[in-house]
Design a protein around this motif. Sequence first.
Motif, PDB file in Angstrom:
ATOM      1  N   TRP A   1      16.009   0.858   9.801  1.00  0.00           N
ATOM      2  CA  TRP A   1      14.714   0.392  10.319  1.00  0.00           C
ATOM      3  C   TRP A   1      14.880   0.166  11.811  1.00  0.00           C
ATOM      4  CZ3 TRP A   1      10.609   1.209   7.579  1.00  0.00           C
ATOM      5  CH2 TRP A   1       9.373   0.700   7.988  1.00  0.00           C
ATOM      6  N   SER A   2      13.815   0.318  12.551  1.00  0.00           N
ATOM      7  CA  SER A   2      13.869   0.208  14.009  1.00  0.00           C
ATOM      8  C   SER A   2      12.480  -0.107  14.518  1.00  0.00           C
ATOM      9  CB  SER A   2      14.355   1.532  14.621  1.00  0.00           C
ATOM     10  OG  SER A   2      13.427   2.579  14.320  1.00  0.00           O
TER      11      SER A   2
ATOM     12  N   ALA B   1      10.785   1.791  16.424  1.00  0.00           N
ATOM     13  CA  ALA B   1      10.008   3.027  16.306  1.00  0.00           C
ATOM     14  C   ALA B   1       9.471   3.195  14.888  1.00  0.00           C
ATOM     15  CB  ALA B   1      10.867   4.228  16.694  1.00  0.00           C
ATOM     16  N   ARG B   2      10.292   2.900  13.891  1.00  0.00           N
ATOM     17  CA  ARG B   2       9.843   3.003  12.505  1.00  0.00           C
ATOM     18  C   ARG B   2       8.773   1.949  12.212  1.00  0.00           C
ATOM     19  NH1 ARG B   2      13.143   6.231   9.354  1.00  0.00           N
ATOM     20  NH2 ARG B   2      12.575   5.164   7.424  1.00  0.00           N
ATOM     21  N   ASN B   3       8.929   0.784  12.806  1.00  0.00           N
ATOM     22  CA  ASN B   3       7.930  -0.256  12.609  1.00  0.00           C
ATOM     23  C   ASN B   3       6.582   0.164  13.190  1.00  0.00           C
ATOM     24  OD1 ASN B   3       7.714  -3.151  11.606  1.00  0.00           O
ATOM     25  ND2 ASN B   3       6.822  -3.342  13.650  1.00  0.00           N
ATOM     26  N   ARG B   4       6.602   0.805  14.353  1.00  0.00           N
ATOM     27  CA  ARG B   4       5.355   1.298  14.960  1.00  0.00           C
ATOM     28  C   ARG B   4       4.710   2.353  14.067  1.00  0.00           C
ATOM     29  NH1 ARG B   4       8.352   1.014  19.795  1.00  0.00           N
ATOM     30  NH2 ARG B   4       8.845   3.240  19.645  1.00  0.00           N
ATOM     31  N   ALA B   5       5.533   3.252  13.513  1.00  0.00           N
ATOM     32  CA  ALA B   5       5.000   4.294  12.642  1.00  0.00           C
ATOM     33  C   ALA B   5       4.355   3.684  11.395  1.00  0.00           C
ATOM     34  CB  ALA B   5       6.110   5.264  12.249  1.00  0.00           C
ATOM     35  N   ALA B   6       4.997   2.668  10.826  1.00  0.00           N
ATOM     36  CA  ALA B   6       4.435   1.999   9.655  1.00  0.00           C
ATOM     37  C   ALA B   6       3.130   1.297  10.012  1.00  0.00           C
ATOM     38  CB  ALA B   6       5.440   0.998   9.094  1.00  0.00           C
ATOM     39  N   ARG B   7       3.099   0.679  11.185  1.00  0.00           N
ATOM     40  CA  ARG B   7       1.882  -0.011  11.627  1.00  0.00           C
ATOM     41  C   ARG B   7       0.725   0.976  11.781  1.00  0.00           C
ATOM     42  NH1 ARG B   7       0.682  -5.137  11.444  1.00  0.00           N
ATOM     43  NH2 ARG B   7       2.439  -5.854  12.703  1.00  0.00           N
ATOM     44  N   GLU B   8       1.001   2.117  12.389  1.00  0.00           N
ATOM     45  CA  GLU B   8      -0.039   3.132  12.577  1.00  0.00           C
ATOM     46  C   GLU B   8      -0.563   3.626  11.230  1.00  0.00           C
ATOM     47  OE1 GLU B   8       1.805   6.081  14.982  1.00  0.00           O
ATOM     48  OE2 GLU B   8       1.859   4.815  16.787  1.00  0.00           O
ATOM     49  N   ALA B   9       0.339   3.811  10.255  1.00  0.00           N
ATOM     50  CA  ALA B   9      -0.080   4.278   8.939  1.00  0.00           C
ATOM     51  C   ALA B   9      -0.943   3.241   8.228  1.00  0.00           C
ATOM     52  CB  ALA B   9       1.149   4.615   8.097  1.00  0.00           C
ATOM     53  N   ILE B  10      -0.543   1.980   8.276  1.00  0.00           N
ATOM     54  CA  ILE B  10      -1.329   0.919   7.639  1.00  0.00           C
ATOM     55  C   ILE B  10      -2.686   0.781   8.321  1.00  0.00           C
ATOM     56  CG2 ILE B  10      -1.443  -1.553   7.182  1.00  0.00           C
ATOM     57  CD1 ILE B  10       0.517  -0.288   5.347  1.00  0.00           C
ATOM     58  N   ASP B  11      -2.715   0.946   9.637  1.00  0.00           N
ATOM     59  CA  ASP B  11      -3.994   0.900  10.346  1.00  0.00           C
ATOM     60  C   ASP B  11      -4.917   2.014   9.867  1.00  0.00           C
ATOM     61  OD1 ASP B  11      -3.187  -1.291  11.789  1.00  0.00           O
ATOM     62  OD2 ASP B  11      -2.741  -0.182  13.639  1.00  0.00           O
TER      63      ASP B  11
ATOM     64  N   TYR C   1     -13.786  -6.889  -5.856  1.00  0.00           N
ATOM     65  CA  TYR C   1     -12.942  -5.957  -5.105  1.00  0.00           C
ATOM     66  C   TYR C   1     -11.887  -5.366  -6.026  1.00  0.00           C
ATOM     67  CZ  TYR C   1      -9.319  -9.664  -4.793  1.00  0.00           C
ATOM     68  OH  TYR C   1      -8.377 -10.620  -5.079  1.00  0.00           O
ATOM     69  N   GLY C   2     -11.301  -4.269  -5.584  1.00  0.00           N
ATOM     70  CA  GLY C   2     -10.158  -3.682  -6.258  1.00  0.00           C
ATOM     71  C   GLY C   2      -8.927  -3.861  -5.386  1.00  0.00           C
ATOM     72  N   SER C   3      -7.735  -3.794  -5.996  1.00  0.00           N
ATOM     73  CA  SER C   3      -6.512  -3.987  -5.234  1.00  0.00           C
ATOM     74  C   SER C   3      -5.475  -2.928  -5.584  1.00  0.00           C
ATOM     75  CB  SER C   3      -5.932  -5.385  -5.488  1.00  0.00           C
ATOM     76  OG  SER C   3      -5.569  -5.543  -6.852  1.00  0.00           O
ATOM     77  N   ILE C   4      -4.647  -2.626  -4.600  1.00  0.00           N
ATOM     78  CA  ILE C   4      -3.550  -1.670  -4.777  1.00  0.00           C
ATOM     79  C   ILE C   4      -2.303  -2.273  -4.149  1.00  0.00           C
ATOM     80  CG2 ILE C   4      -2.681   0.647  -4.262  1.00  0.00           C
ATOM     81  CD1 ILE C   4      -5.631   1.526  -3.958  1.00  0.00           C
ATOM     82  N   SER C   5      -1.256  -2.466  -4.942  1.00  0.00           N
ATOM     83  CA  SER C   5      -0.015  -2.991  -4.391  1.00  0.00           C
ATOM     84  C   SER C   5       0.804  -1.860  -3.795  1.00  0.00           C
ATOM     85  CB  SER C   5       0.788  -3.720  -5.477  1.00  0.00           C
ATOM     86  OG  SER C   5       0.996  -2.887  -6.598  1.00  0.00           O
ATOM     87  N   THR C   6       1.606  -2.203  -2.792  1.00  0.00           N
ATOM     88  CA  THR C   6       2.418  -1.188  -2.126  1.00  0.00           C
ATOM     89  C   THR C   6       3.741  -1.782  -1.648  1.00  0.00           C
ATOM     90  OG1 THR C   6       2.366   0.602  -0.477  1.00  0.00           O
ATOM     91  CG2 THR C   6       1.498  -1.531   0.215  1.00  0.00           C
ATOM     92  N   VAL C   7       4.641  -0.886  -1.227  1.00  0.00           N
ATOM     93  CA  VAL C   7       5.989  -1.299  -0.820  1.00  0.00           C
ATOM     94  C   VAL C   7       5.945  -2.150   0.450  1.00  0.00           C
ATOM     95  CG1 VAL C   7       7.168   0.659  -1.865  1.00  0.00           C
ATOM     96  CG2 VAL C   7       6.293   0.864   0.454  1.00  0.00           C
ATOM     97  N   PRO C   8       6.922  -3.069   0.589  1.00  0.00           N
ATOM     98  CA  PRO C   8       6.995  -3.905   1.804  1.00  0.00           C
ATOM     99  C   PRO C   8       7.571  -3.115   2.978  1.00  0.00           C
ATOM    100  CG  PRO C   8       8.713  -4.531   0.249  1.00  0.00           C
ATOM    101  CD  PRO C   8       7.929  -3.437  -0.410  1.00  0.00           C
ATOM    102  N   LEU C   9       6.841  -2.081   3.367  1.00  0.00           N
ATOM    103  CA  LEU C   9       7.147  -1.134   4.445  1.00  0.00           C
ATOM    104  C   LEU C   9       8.242  -0.157   4.041  1.00  0.00           C
ATOM    105  CD1 LEU C   9       6.940  -3.397   7.617  1.00  0.00           C
ATOM    106  CD2 LEU C   9       5.098  -2.323   6.289  1.00  0.00           C
ATOM    107  N   GLY C  10       9.354  -0.656   3.523  1.00  0.00           N
ATOM    108  CA  GLY C  10      10.445   0.214   3.120  1.00  0.00           C
ATOM    109  C   GLY C  10      11.715  -0.590   2.963  1.00  0.00           C
TER     110      GLY C  10
END
Length: 382
Positions: free
Chosen positions: A148-149, A151-161, A134-143
């Motif tokens: 943060w709120s 609503a922002r958590n939901r937006a991050a969840r939708e993007a990761i999905d 497999y290959g891997s890509i590291s990314t930020v811990p949401l922000g």
Amino acid sequence: MRFCHRDGSTVHLGYCATVHPAAELDELIAGLDTCAGAVRSALDVPVLGVGLWLPHRLADRLANSPAALSKLRRALQRNRLEVVTLNGTPHAQFADKVVGTKLYCPDWTDPERLRYTLDLIDVLAELLPTDVAYGSISTVPLGWRVPWSKARNRAAREAIDRVEQHLARTESRTGRKIRIAVETEPGCVLEMIGQAAAWLDRYSSPYGGTSRIGLGLDTCHLAVQFEDPAESFELLWRAGVDVVKAQLSLAPTLVDPGDASGRYVLSQLGTPKYLRQVREWGGPGVDDVAQAYELSGHAAWRMHAHLAAHAAPPDPLSATTGVLDDCLTRLVGGGHPLTHHLESEVYVWPRAARTQQALAKRIAKELTWLRDRLTALGLDEV
């Protein structure tokens, strides 16, 4: 560098190329020719893994230009380098004198973070060797943690999905499995292993090692937070969260913050361009060493500065070698590796390297130190 684990699987060890950053393709290739190739030669290995960092404009170009991608692939081949992982945390190079929390922007509530990550997935699917699991890509811990709120958590969840869906489509289309490694980092939304385990558990795999979204375990970040490796791995196991990738370095420790000379030496590590978060054992923390006067000074301090493991830090500082050794033992010392991607990520060297050749020697020394640790754990270099 490749190692055969006792279970027959391949563990990859390489280094993060953000140590010689490049904004454009020709600059990236120059770094491969002058530094990465020299590291491989110094180690005398058949192939060396390089964790590339591609700023968003370069990632976009490579994802949409077969000619540019072929040019990069030829540079990797002539230097006998391979890419199994990408660093997808910084979005761009910063000309600012002080970057601060902008390093974590755009965060996962911003569509640009999603676009950037999708480009990285498409590029890695083309660069990944055919015999790699497999290959891997590291990314930020949401922000960053503020603002943060829910609503922002939901937006991050939708993007990761959406990323997870793209990963599935990519695997179906190319046969290449790519996985996202969400790092924890001091001061961010997910700064502790327990927070990450709770947020990532919905992506857990029933048998382990198969989830497309998991944790990026950074041994410096874990040490800065004074997190116990045994407890951290237990939390991940209970949540079923995979360690997709591990980034390896040490954190500087000031045992006696009452020592004014020690505080000065600590403040000179790293660069004020980026945050150098400080945590106090059993107590609070600050977002930069310049604010460390706010801490009580009654217990040890650790700072976010990625130190090399092969060289001792300047006196009177110590380093978290024990944390790194503990993590390596848990990651690859058992009957099955908990991750197949190990990456040296050092930004603070004993002395500043004035040339790419000097930098290459230091990277090679660090990888040699890590190679010795892996062979001591029973892995065979191949």
